[in-house]
Design a protein around this motif. Structure first.
Motif, PDB file in Angstrom:
ATOM      1  N   SER A  44      47.547  44.100  36.960  1.00 29.12           N
ATOM      2  CA  SER A  44      47.185  43.154  38.027  1.00 29.12           C
ATOM      3  C   SER A  44      47.350  43.792  39.395  1.00 29.12           C
ATOM      4  O   SER A  44      46.543  43.552  40.308  1.00 29.12           O
ATOM      5  N   GLN A  84      44.185  36.584  37.044  1.00 27.79           N
ATOM      6  CA  GLN A  84      44.955  36.286  35.833  1.00 27.79           C
ATOM      7  C   GLN A  84      45.312  34.799  35.759  1.00 27.79           C
ATOM      8  O   GLN A  84      45.216  34.183  34.708  1.00 27.79           O
ATOM      9  N   ASP A 160      40.943  39.867  35.186  1.00 29.81           N
ATOM     10  CA  ASP A 160      42.324  40.211  34.868  1.00 29.81           C
ATOM     11  C   ASP A 160      42.783  39.361  33.685  1.00 29.81           C
ATOM     12  O   ASP A 160      43.030  38.171  33.836  1.00 29.81           O
ATOM     13  N   GLU A 161      42.845  39.967  32.536  1.00 27.68           N
ATOM     14  CA  GLU A 161      43.244  39.293  31.297  1.00 27.68           C
ATOM     15  C   GLU A 161      42.530  37.939  31.131  1.00 27.68           C
ATOM     16  O   GLU A 161      43.170  36.903  31.058  1.00 27.68           O
TER      17      GLU A 161
HETATM   18 MG   LIG Z   1      48.836  40.970  35.181  1.00 25.82          MG
END
Ligand SMILES: [Mg+2]
Ligand SMILES: Nc1ncnc2c1ncn2[C@@H]1O[C@H](COP(=O)(O)OP(=O)(O)OP(=O)(O)O)[C@@H](O)[C@H]1O
Lengths: 333, 371
Positions: A44, A84, A160-161
């Motif tokens: 991140s 995220q 992000d994820e």
């Molecule tokens: Mg992260």
């Protein structure tokens, strides 16, 4: 081919901790690039620097051809970012969320309306378009997060994820969506994940990151062929694991023997042939064999090969972190 | 401009999904008005007083009549007759009475002979305000027992002060209206504007917005403008309702009403910018909560809304000179009660404009567009 993203010894430190350590990578236009790493690896932090909201401690990067510190406005206009945290506004409807993002990017009204409608359709939210995002499930919110950063057709999409916390089915839906958007919108995608399957299923190229450094990079196949053998025989042992490992490592047909979380992992060329031999060897070493399995090499093994740890070990920590929901985002960063 | 509008639109839409907050923010200052208006309200009434009259002579009866007159007329006291002096004083200690009046047996005799007649007044002096009122009322009663009710003819050789009222009398609760409206503005500016930024940050959605092309000016300006729209609406409602409750003319002339709106607008923008400057980096709504409680008192009481600034010590008066709420209250009083045009209060207006300009500039300059 021109670079979509290029980093030059980019580094970020928080006090004593170096979250990103002098990473230099280069991503071509049209790539689906995966950044694979466990919790706290620095994924991140890297994305935040590339998307202009964190200043690098040293080094720099170019995104879409623009320098992230000198031309942040140009960078912001060329990208779309799914953070995220689920970031769509809960007290706005899906359409309002998307419309307002379109306005942030100054997409003209007519284009905006058409594109919002089209995207809502494509992410399967047409029927829910005028309902508050607060009423959405996790998977729906994720799809809204993605749709809303596509209204302006970014050249580069950062995620992000994007599928963490989603069930396997919703995950697959997101995967399909990303692949089709990438093709139709002509985008470069930069995705971080700690799911091996995700990186293998989606990415044309993967960088494995641990403790802020890239420890391996290449196509999934290249990465796998970088470690010896084709199969892994995994013996779950009680007692004498160390002894068994030493014996196995001495065998000629075992490329590498590793203990990971009580499991003895032996990298071999032919799993089904070698498994019985290894079981006998372990028993001879005084260990008790609880279970045996044979696996094809995966990116997971690449990670273990390089770090001696499994990404999943970290995953249990993550789950408990999610259970402590209400952890303020700031602290979660 | 489109981005700025989008920031405003996002904020106003989100706020409109929570109408309860808006209602609360309007109702609370009005309740303040009603409670302040009635709880500070000048005259105390019905203070319980024990009376022990041990003198059955003429002057004892006469004093008793005076006390009864106080109990019936201004109703400052409520009398309870007792025979036991000790019990009466005990009652004051217990808190049953705020005071006790003891008329000794030789009171009439001493009055008649003119040798130091005394009446015992026992008061609960832990309660200063009641004690003041009570002592005043009882002393008046004692002092007036010799008075005969024949009007004294004015002495034409003595200079007389003649009082000229320049304006209509402003009741105590009417006088509170400007302060209450300014308090409504303060509350509004705390629950809009920068608060929404702090909330975004707390929820972790701020970064998603910072990653888009919105500029510093879009964010600060957009949030201040959306806060302005919402707060002005609330403050105007609070003004109208308070005026109706207390019987002030709501509109008067067009210029009077416009003047009021101008002062409300400048105050709102100024406070929004100042709070933005102070809380621009806060990351938890609790910080805003604590800050709000503190700042409300810091700004409200030295504003002259409830007590004239002239009664403050020098240092507090100095603070009032930089307190935007002081200028707002002063300006509003001047327009609402005296019907003054804006140019008559240009000092207040100039201060509010400068305050706004300085705060807004600092808010934009110090705002960091990073995490
Ligand atoms: Mg992260
Ligand atoms: N604002 C911050 N202040 C201090 N430390 C930070 C901050 N942000 C991140 N870190 C630290 O930097 C390291 C990398 O964090 P980062 O969030 O980049 O990891 P990640 O790879 O995204 O992990 P995850 O999979 O959990 O999201 C962690 O050790 C984290 O604690």
């Amino acid at each position: 081919m021109p670079s979509a993203v290029e980093t030059f010894d980019i580094r970020k430190t928080f006090g004593e901790l170096t979250a990103v350590k002098d990473i230099s990578i280069q991503i071509n236009e049209g790539e689906f690039f995966g950044f694979l790493g466990p919790n706290g690896a620095g994924k991140s932090t890297l994305i935040r620097m590339l998307t202009t909201v964190l200043r690098p401690t040293s080094g720099t990067a170019r995104v879409g051809g623009y320098d992230i510190t000198k031309e942040p406005d140009e960078v912001r206009r060329s990208i779309g970012v799914v953070t995220q945290n689920m970031a769509s506004d809960l007290d706005l409807t899906a359409r309002e969320n998307m419309d307002i993002f379109g306005k942030f990017y100054e997409v003209p009204k007519k284009v905006r309306q058409e594109r919002v409608a089209e995207l809502l359709e494509r992410v399967g939210l047409s029927k829910k378009a005028d309902e508050l995002a607060a009423t959405f499930s996790g998977g729906m919110r994720r799809r809204l997060d993605i749709a809303r950063v596509l209204v302006h057709k970014p050249e580069i999409l950062f995620l992000d994820e994007p599928t963490s916390g989603l069930d396997p089915q919703s995950r697959r839906v997101v995967w399909d969506m990303l692949q089709s958007f990438m093709k139709d919108y002509n985008m470069t995608i930069f995705l971080t994940t700690h799911y091996m399957e995700e990186a293998e299923a989606l990415c044309t190229r993967v960088a494995i990151i641990d403790h802020g450094s890239v420890i391996a990079m290449g196509t999934p196949d290249e990465l796998k062929s970088g470690i010896p053998g084709n199969d892994i025989v995994i013996l779950t042992l009680s007692r004498e694991q160390e002894n068994a490992r030493n014996l196995a490592a001495a065998e000629g047909y075992v490329h590498k023997a590793q203990l990971e979380n009580g499991d003895l992992r032996c990298y071999v060329n032919n799993g089904s042939e070698d498994a019985p031999r290894l079981m006998k060897l372990a028993t001879d070493a005084g260990a008790e064999v609880r279970a045996v399995s044979i696996q094809k090499l995966s990116l997971e093994d690449v990670f273990i090969h390089y770090t001696g740890r499994s990404i999943r070990e970290e995953e249990t920590k993550r789950v408990s972190m999610f259970l402590g929901a209400g952890v303020p985002a700031k602290l979660g960063r | 401009m489109r981005r700025l509008y989008a920031v405003i639109e996002r904020d106003v839409r989100k706020f409109s999904r929570n109408p309860v907050i808006m209602v609360m923010a309007v109702v609370m200052p009005i309740v303040y008005l009603i409670i302040l208006g009635n709880s500070f309200q000048g005259k105390l009434k019905g203070l319980p007083v024990a009376v022990v009259n041990q003198d059955d002579g003429y002057w004892g009866r006469r004093l008793d009549e005076r006390l009864k007159a106080v109990a019936i007329g201004p109703k400052t006291v409520k009398l309870t007759y007792m025979s036991d002096q000790g019990k009466a004083v005990e009652g004051v200690r217990d808190g049953k009475f705020k005071g006790a009046v003891i008329i000794p047996p030789d009171f009439s005799r001493r009055m008649a002979l003119g040798i130091n007649p005394e009446v015992g007044i026992f008061v609960d002096n832990t309660d200063q305000i009641s004690e003041g009122a009570l002592t005043g009322a009882l002393t008046d009663a004692v002092n007036s027992i010799r008075e005969v009710s024949v009007p004294v003819r004015p002495d034409r050789t003595v200079a007389q002060a003649r009082r000229v009222e320049l304006y209509r009398t402003v009741d105590y609760d009417q006088a509170l209206v400007p302060g209450v409206v300014v308090m409504a503005i303060f509350i509004g500016t705390m629950i809009t504007g920068v608060f929404n930024l702090v909330m975004d940050r707390f929820l972790g959605v701020d970064e998603a917005i910072l990653m888009t092309p919105v500029t510093k000016m879009d964010i600060v300006g957009g949030l201040v403008v959306s806060g302005f729209i919402i707060t002005m609406l609330m403050a105007t409602i609070v003004y109208i309702v308070s005026a109706l409750i207390t019987g002030i003319a709501v509109f008067g002339s067009v210029s009077r009403f416009l003047g009021i709106l101008v002062v409300l607008a400048l105050t709102t923008m100024g406070l929004l910018s100042m709070i933005f400057l102070m809380l621009g980096r806060a990351n938890h709504p609790r910080i805003v909560g604590v800050f709000q409680g503190f700042m409300n008192v810091i700004f409200f009481f030295p504003s002259g809304a409830v007590y004239p600034v002239e009664g403050f010590p020098r240092w507090l008066r100095a603070f009032s000179k930089v307190n935007p709420e002081y200028y707002a209250v002063h300006a509003l009083k001047s327009i609402i009660f005296k019907g003054n045009p804006l140019w008559a209060i240009y000092g207040d207006i100039v201060f509010l404009v400068c305050f706004l300009a300085v705060m807004m500039t600092l808010a934009v300059v110090t705002f960091k567009r990073t995490l």
